[in-house]
Design a protein around this motif. Structure first.
Motif, PDB file in Angstrom:
ATOM      1  N   ALA A 105     -40.885  18.291-129.780  1.00 18.59           N
ATOM      2  CA  ALA A 105     -39.912  18.098-128.698  1.00 18.59           C
ATOM      3  C   ALA A 105     -40.134  18.691-127.332  1.00 18.59           C
ATOM      4  O   ALA A 105     -39.525  18.586-126.436  1.00 18.59           O
ATOM      5  CB  ALA A 105     -38.839  19.374-129.217  1.00 18.59           C
ATOM      6  N   VAL A 106     -41.494  19.224-127.030  1.00 18.97           N
ATOM      7  CA  VAL A 106     -41.774  19.611-125.781  1.00 18.97           C
ATOM      8  C   VAL A 106     -43.368  19.115-125.235  1.00 18.97           C
ATOM      9  O   VAL A 106     -44.025  18.570-126.221  1.00 18.97           O
ATOM     10  CB  VAL A 106     -41.873  21.282-125.717  1.00 18.97           C
ATOM     11  N   ASP A 107     -43.547  18.932-124.111  1.00 20.50           N
ATOM     12  CA  ASP A 107     -44.680  18.805-123.442  1.00 20.50           C
ATOM     13  C   ASP A 107     -45.478  20.238-123.355  1.00 20.50           C
ATOM     14  O   ASP A 107     -44.881  21.268-122.947  1.00 20.50           O
ATOM     15  CB  ASP A 107     -44.727  18.378-122.113  1.00 20.50           C
ATOM     16  N   GLY A 108     -46.605  20.304-124.186  1.00 24.53           N
ATOM     17  CA  GLY A 108     -46.932  21.730-124.011  1.00 24.53           C
ATOM     18  C   GLY A 108     -48.579  21.920-124.360  1.00 24.53           C
ATOM     19  O   GLY A 108     -49.241  20.934-124.355  1.00 24.53           O
ATOM     20  N   THR A 109     -49.091  23.023-124.896  1.00 29.37           N
ATOM     21  CA  THR A 109     -50.425  23.274-125.177  1.00 29.37           C
ATOM     22  C   THR A 109     -50.499  23.722-126.705  1.00 29.37           C
ATOM     23  O   THR A 109     -49.598  24.480-127.263  1.00 29.37           O
ATOM     24  CB  THR A 109     -50.846  24.203-124.339  1.00 29.37           C
ATOM     25  N   VAL A 110     -51.420  23.177-127.392  1.00 28.20           N
ATOM     26  CA  VAL A 110     -51.464  23.584-128.830  1.00 28.20           C
ATOM     27  C   VAL A 110     -52.105  25.152-128.976  1.00 28.20           C
ATOM     28  O   VAL A 110     -52.964  25.301-127.980  1.00 28.20           O
ATOM     29  CB  VAL A 110     -52.408  22.653-129.620  1.00 28.20           C
ATOM     30  N   ILE A 111     -51.300  26.203-129.716  1.00 27.46           N
ATOM     31  CA  ILE A 111     -51.882  27.423-129.656  1.00 27.46           C
ATOM     32  C   ILE A 111     -52.336  27.824-131.022  1.00 27.46           C
ATOM     33  O   ILE A 111     -53.072  28.449-131.311  1.00 27.46           O
ATOM     34  CB  ILE A 111     -50.771  28.396-128.909  1.00 27.46           C
ATOM     35  N   GLU A 112     -52.060  26.990-132.056  1.00 29.35           N
ATOM     36  CA  GLU A 112     -52.395  27.128-133.459  1.00 29.35           C
ATOM     37  C   GLU A 112     -52.407  26.035-134.036  1.00 29.35           C
ATOM     38  O   GLU A 112     -51.514  25.160-133.939  1.00 29.35           O
ATOM     39  CB  GLU A 112     -51.181  28.022-134.105  1.00 29.35           C
ATOM     40  N   GLY A 113     -53.434  25.792-135.134  1.00 26.97           N
ATOM     41  CA  GLY A 113     -53.147  24.624-135.766  1.00 26.97           C
ATOM     42  C   GLY A 113     -54.464  23.517-135.485  1.00 26.97           C
ATOM     43  O   GLY A 113     -54.624  23.593-134.469  1.00 26.97           O
TER      44      GLY A 113
END
Ligand code: ADP
Ligand code: MG
Length: 807
Positions: A300-308
């Motif tokens: 749903a967002v543009d972002g950065t993976v922080i986990e997984g």
């Protein structure tokens, strides 16, 4: 003199805004020259750095924008109920004639009106009600979007009632012969089906002072009834209504198809709050929120993976269907599909600013822009229609007197000419094709700014490529260090210390190499980058330069350093020199690999008949030659500054496309006939500056785009030729003395449907015949359930002319 590039964001018709801004900026202190970029959405400003800075230029732009934003307001309005391309022209002309309106453009295919007006004279509700008076639906921003309506619309019901009455009339004619019964049935069919047509035609006449298609049809039907040709009269009305209905259906289908191609973000997102996950509306998401994305869900967002860790299918954004592996720290885009692992993503932008939202807006804009061939057709229709009407009047008035034809026959022929005067198929021939092709391109991750750019792509004869990041992976690695006066670790720490301020791929490689050696980076002050040359900063109070040996002046170097550089470069490596307080302290060699698809991209271009390909780079000649040989390019231009690239482009002549990374290649992209920015998914400026933005990293798409553009050009030509031929045949038959009115209507309606259908082939079809060998952008598969959800997507947010700068 220094140059800064100012991007105008959130502007619909950048052309008009940019031109006005250009005027304001030209008068600004310190400004030497202002140039509007080819795409129209960016300004290149050359200024005297003594008098002005990039940030002062940006500020001036914002102020200037605010100034004319007060004077001119932009609005994009959805228009429902357009059933023929002719309607778009009618609305356009009617709105344009409204007081206070400075610009109006209607896209039939996109079903949108873009209007610019002076808010002190008129406002959006008044413009909307003006369009409503013409008989169309116009929801205002904030209103619910016009329902596509699942049941039958009023118009469809009227059409079927009128068709049924006409059929009964024909039955009555056959059973009991022409009499009051059949005439009444025909008259009823005409009245029910024809009243809305006649009314719309009259309203349009009042608003635009032009006879539109509907008025011509209404006159033809009434005229036929007047001379007792009742069957003909009813047929004209019924066939025309059915044709309109089908055209509208086809346009809606195309719109849906296109809407489906721009993938949609989900409506809700799972927000991680402490230990619990809560489902919230995507519009409520804030920057910094952590969102949980399960396998099988779209982001749903543009972002950065922080986990997984997971593989993400990014086809919706980049058009590339091989899933990309994502680990913590990697960037991800809204609208992409998480395939197999659970990811936690930190939102980096607001929901309305995602790359996907930007793409959607650009696609809508692109559809609204008119291509040159469409302008040509419009201009032709502006002459053709009145001319044929005038001839029709002459025939009705003079033929009985001069040629001895009966008045009824002459009048009948004149009515047929009125119908032949309708340019419907002709007007639809271009936009139907171009919008389809734009849709196909955007689905494959290729954003074309508009029909004009697409038509230009068909004429490309030379393609120039930037090297770093375009033909190469843009992931260089440090392969050798040559320290002159310090230790290797000190050299690397110094270089990385400066490069930590830079975004350049070389800079990232150097910082990475330092990290690999576990070196601590010294503190950096006063960082400054010189595009195409290198970077500078102060470390421990001493000025350090890192960059191309040209930056420091090779001749000034001690012989030993020059030898070391030559040795590193001879291996085909990019060399970077490090100086401290003007003393060369060492050099680094970096190597980058050619993209695996680069050689094929060049070969594909050759197969299209594009024999001239060139490589443009700021890197040294040895590296340039090595890469060029590897990918099959003969024409190499090395050691260029960004502005040199622009002059090389100019020398390559007309019909040159430039493929670059969009940031430091901006001047070259602007100078080319077609500027193609690659790997644009992460960069907002790249999308704005170029004529075409490849969201992914695959240079083969350049050839595929040119293939699609040529195919589109062929389809447009077929359509125009076919539409004109239909008219010629109809006129020929009429002159030979046999063209029933119904046949005139049927040929116009039929031709319209055929050109639309032919255009739709460009969305999903495969080229045939001579075009078959063209490489064409493949449209990624998408489930129909997803496609139908996209329909609810609407944008009302492009109503402002805001400027923001970015070098
Ligand atoms: P290209 O034209 O291949 O895209 P650029 O124009 O980005 O390359 O850079 C040209 C040359 O300038 C590079 O080969 C390098 O020598 C130098 N350069 C540019 N920026 C930097 C930097 N941040 N650090 C080191 N060298 C740089
Ligand atoms: Mg580059």
């Amino acid at each position: 003199m220094a140059t800064v590039e100012l991007t105008l964001e959130g502007i619909d018709d950048c052309g008009a805004c940019a031109t006005r801004l250009e005027g304001v900026l030209r008068t600004h202190a310190g400004v030497d020259a202002v140039q509007v970029s080819a795409a129209g959405c960016a300004l290149l400003v050359r200024y005297d750095p003594e008098l002005c800075s990039p940030s002062c230029m940006r500020q001036a732009t914002v102020l200037a924008t605010l100034e004319f934003e007060r004077d001119f307001q932009h609005e994009m309005l959805d228009v429902g109920g357009m059933d023929c391309a002719g309607c778009a022209r009618t609305i356009e002309r009617a709105v344009d004639r409204m007081p206070g309106v400075t610009f109006a453009s209607v896209s039939f295919a996109g079903a949108r009106l873009h209007v610019e007006y002076r808010p002190d004279v008129v406002d959006a509700p008044r413009i909307a009600s003006g369009v409503r008076a013409l008989g169309y639906d116009v929801p205002l921003p904030g209103d619910p979007p016009p329902g596509t309506g699942t049941g039958w619309s009023r118009g469809q019901r009227l059409t079927s009632v009128s068709a049924a009455l006409m059929a009964l009339g024909i039955v009555a004619d056959l059973a009991i012969g022409r009499g009051l019964a059949s005439i009444l049935l025909y008259a009823a069919a005409m009245a029910i089906g024809g009243t809305p047509i006649a009314r719309a035609g009259l309203v349009a006449l009042r608003a635009t002072h032009r006879a539109d298609i509907k008025l011509l049809m209404a006159i033809a039907a009434i005229g036929a009834a007047a001379i007792g040709a009742w069957t003909e009269a009813a047929l004209v009305v019924v066939l025309f209504s059915i044709g309109e209905m089908l055209e509208r259906r086809a346009a809606e289908r195309a719109r849906r198809e296109l809407g489906g191609l721009v993938a949609l973000t989900p409506a809700t997102a799972r927000l991680r709050r402490g230990d619990a996950d809560v489902e919230i509306a995507v519009s409520k998401l804030r920057v910094g929120d952590a969102v949980v994305v399960r396998p099988g869900e779209r982001l749903a967002v543009d972002g950065t993976v922080i986990e997984g860790a997971s593989a993400v299918d990014e086809a919706a954004v980049t058009g590339e269907s091989t899933p990309a592996d994502k680990l913590p720290g990697d960037g991800v885009f809204a609208g992409t599909l998480n395939t197999n692992g659970l990811l936690v993503v930190r939102a980096d932008v607001a929901p309305g600013d995602t790359t996907l939202a930007r793409i959607a807006r650009l696609v809508v804009d692109a559809q609204a822009r008119r291509a040159p061939s469409e302008r040509w057709v419009d201009a032709f229709a502006r002459v053709y229609t009145p001319l044929v009407i005038a001839v029709a009047l002459l025939v009705a008035a003079l033929a009985p007197l001069l040629a001895g034809v009966s008045f009824d026959d002459a009048f009948y022929a004149a009515l047929a000419m009125l119908i032949i005067a309708c340019p419907c198929a002709l007007v639809l021939s271009t936009p139907a094709s171009i919008v389809s092709a734009l849709g196909r391109a955007s689905a494959a991750g290729v954003l074309v700014k508009g029909g004009a750019q697409l038509e230009r792509a068909a004429t490309i004869e030379t393609v120039a490529f930037d090297k770093t990041g375009t033909l190469t992976l843009g992931r260089p690695r440090v392969t050798a260090l040559h320290a002159f006066t310090v230790t290797e670790d000190e050299l690397l720490a110094l270089a990385a210390g400066v490069e930590q301020g830079s975004e350049h791929p070389l800079a990232r490689a150097i910082v990475g190499a330092a990290a690999d050696r576990g070196l601590a980076l010294p503190a950096l002050e006063g960082f400054e980058a010189t595009t195409g040359l290198g970077a500078a900063g102060r470390i421990e109070g001493r000025s350090v330069l890192v960059g191309s040996p040209r930056m420091m002046g090779i001749d000034a170097l001690p012989a030993a350093a020059r030898e070391a550089l030559a040795e590193l470069a001879a291996g085909g490596a990019t060399t970077v020199l490090v100086t401290r307080d003007g003393q060369a302290v060492g050099a680094l060699a970096l190597a980058d690999e050619a993209r695996p698809q680069a050689a094929e991209a060049v070969a594909m271009l050759a197969r299209l008949g594009i024999r001239h390909t060139a490589l443009l780079t700021g890197d040294n000649r040895a590296v340039a030659e090595t890469i060029a040989r590897e990918v099959g390019i003969a024409d190499v231009h090395a050691e260029l500054l960004p502005q040199d690239k622009a002059s090389v482009i100019a020398r390559l002549g007309p019909g040159t496309a430039m493929v670059g990374d969009g940031v430091n290649d901006a001047p070259a992209l602007a100078a080319a006939d077609l500027g193609i920015a690659m790997g644009s998914a992460g960069s907002a400026t790249a999308i704005e500056v170029a004529d075409v933005a490849l969201m992914g990293d695959d240079p083969r798409k350049v050839a595929e785009l040119i293939g699609l553009a040529r195919w589109t050009r062929a389809v447009v030509r077929q359509n125009i030729a076919f539409a004109l031929a239909t008219k010629l045949v109809a006129l020929g038959l009429l002159a030979a003395g046999s063209l029933p009115l119904w046949a005139a209507v049927a040929s116009d309606v039929g031709a319209s449907l055929i050109v639309v259908a032919n255009g739709l082939r460009l969305i999903v079809g495969v080229p045939r015949g001579r075009m078959r060998s063209l490489p064409i952008l493949a449209v990624p598969e998408r489930s129909s359930a997803e496609a139908s959800r996209h329909e609810q997507h609407h944008h009302h947010d492009r109503d402002r002319c805001a400027a923001s700068g970015g070098p």
